[in-house]
Design a protein around this motif. Structure first.
Motif, mmCIF file in Angstrom:
data_model
loop_
_atom_site.group_PDB
_atom_site.id
_atom_site.type_symbol
_atom_site.label_atom_id
_atom_site.label_comp_id
_atom_site.label_asym_id
_atom_site.label_seq_id
_atom_site.Cartn_x
_atom_site.Cartn_y
_atom_site.Cartn_z
ATOM 1 N N PRO A 96 -14.015 12.353 40.760
ATOM 2 C CA PRO A 96 -12.886 13.311 40.498
ATOM 3 C C PRO A 96 -11.711 12.662 39.986
ATOM 4 C CG PRO A 96 -13.273 12.900 43.053
ATOM 5 C CD PRO A 96 -14.309 12.051 42.178
ATOM 6 N N THR A 97 -10.903 13.449 39.426
ATOM 7 C CA THR A 97 -9.490 12.955 39.126
ATOM 8 C C THR A 97 -8.477 13.140 40.103
ATOM 9 O OG1 THR A 97 -9.059 15.082 38.095
ATOM 10 C CG2 THR A 97 -9.913 13.278 36.738
ATOM 11 N N GLY A 98 -8.601 13.817 41.242
ATOM 12 C CA GLY A 98 -8.031 13.929 42.339
ATOM 13 C C GLY A 98 -8.654 14.459 43.488
ATOM 14 N N ILE A 99 -8.049 14.063 44.716
ATOM 15 C CA ILE A 99 -8.814 14.455 46.059
ATOM 16 C C ILE A 99 -7.914 15.451 46.888
ATOM 17 C CG2 ILE A 99 -10.023 13.773 48.068
ATOM 18 C CD1 ILE A 99 -11.106 11.201 46.513
ATOM 19 N N GLN A 100 -8.245 16.284 47.381
ATOM 20 C CA GLN A 100 -7.274 17.151 48.495
ATOM 21 C C GLN A 100 -8.101 16.775 49.687
ATOM 22 O OE1 GLN A 100 -7.256 21.372 48.209
ATOM 23 N NE2 GLN A 100 -5.309 21.234 48.703
ATOM 24 N N TYR A 101 -7.589 16.180 50.669
ATOM 25 C CA TYR A 101 -8.169 15.764 51.873
ATOM 26 C C TYR A 101 -7.699 16.783 52.997
ATOM 27 C CZ TYR A 101 -9.289 13.378 56.294
ATOM 28 O OH TYR A 101 -9.571 13.063 57.491
ATOM 29 N N SER A 102 -8.754 17.049 54.034
ATOM 30 C CA SER A 102 -8.320 17.748 55.292
ATOM 31 C C SER A 102 -9.378 17.408 56.208
ATOM 32 C CB SER A 102 -7.930 19.223 55.019
ATOM 33 O OG SER A 102 -9.134 19.910 54.698
ATOM 34 N N ARG A 103 -8.769 17.670 57.398
ATOM 35 C CA ARG A 103 -9.930 17.693 58.493
ATOM 36 C C ARG A 103 -9.286 18.634 59.830
ATOM 37 N NH1 ARG A 103 -8.244 15.068 63.235
ATOM 38 N NH2 ARG A 103 -6.289 13.746 63.222
ATOM 39 N N GLU A 104 -10.425 19.035 60.390
ATOM 40 C CA GLU A 104 -10.097 20.043 61.512
ATOM 41 C C GLU A 104 -9.118 19.491 62.629
ATOM 42 O OE1 GLU A 104 -14.011 22.881 62.521
ATOM 43 O OE2 GLU A 104 -14.269 20.659 63.079
ATOM 44 N N HIS A 105 -8.289 20.253 62.772
ATOM 45 C CA HIS A 105 -7.174 20.048 64.063
ATOM 46 C C HIS A 105 -6.656 18.581 63.613
ATOM 47 C CE1 HIS A 105 -8.853 23.021 66.282
ATOM 48 N NE2 HIS A 105 -10.070 22.614 66.182
ATOM 49 N N PRO A 106 -5.813 18.592 62.318
ATOM 50 C CA PRO A 106 -5.046 17.473 61.973
ATOM 51 C C PRO A 106 -3.912 16.907 62.939
ATOM 52 C CG PRO A 106 -4.513 19.138 60.432
ATOM 53 C CD PRO A 106 -5.476 19.679 61.362
#
Length: 114
Positions: free
Chosen positions: A74-84
């Motif tokens: 990918p050219t970019g990553i959008q990162y997240s996780r449960e209950h940050p």
């Protein structure tokens, strides 16, 4: 000294000041700069340590393979996780650490997801 019948001349009032012109706020930069063929990877980690990439569940090794393959990188990553707002669970912590390390090693721009 003023004589009777003479009027004191008063200067004309100053011209009315115009309010300053409004300055437009700069537009917020997108998470990933638009580019031809730009591929944004949406990566999420659950509290159980499960990784999803663009809605598809995968292993950490499969995720690393995506980052290493020029055709799928990918050219970019959008990162997240449960209950940050909380510390990762014991199951998720090693996965989160390894996943983030692989993203950093890939030098792909990252933005915070929902």
């Amino acid at each position: 000294m003023l004589f009777h019948g003479c009027k004191k001349e008063t200067p004309p009032p100053p011209p009315a000041e115009l309010p300053p012109a409004p300055v437009a706020a700069p537009a917020a930069a997108p998470a990933v700069a638009p580019a031809t063929g730009a591929k944004l990877a949406v990566v999420k980690v659950t509290n159980a340590g499960v990784i999803t990439l663009n809605g598809k569940t995968m292993t950490l090794d499969a995720f690393k393979a995506v980052l290493g393959d020029a055709a799928t990188k990918p050219t970019g990553i959008q990162y997240s996780r449960e209950h940050p707002d909380q510390d990762p669970t014991p199951e998720a912590a090693p996965v989160v650490h390894a996943l983030l390390q692989s993203i950093v090693d890939s030098k792909i721009p990252v933005s915070k997801g929902n």
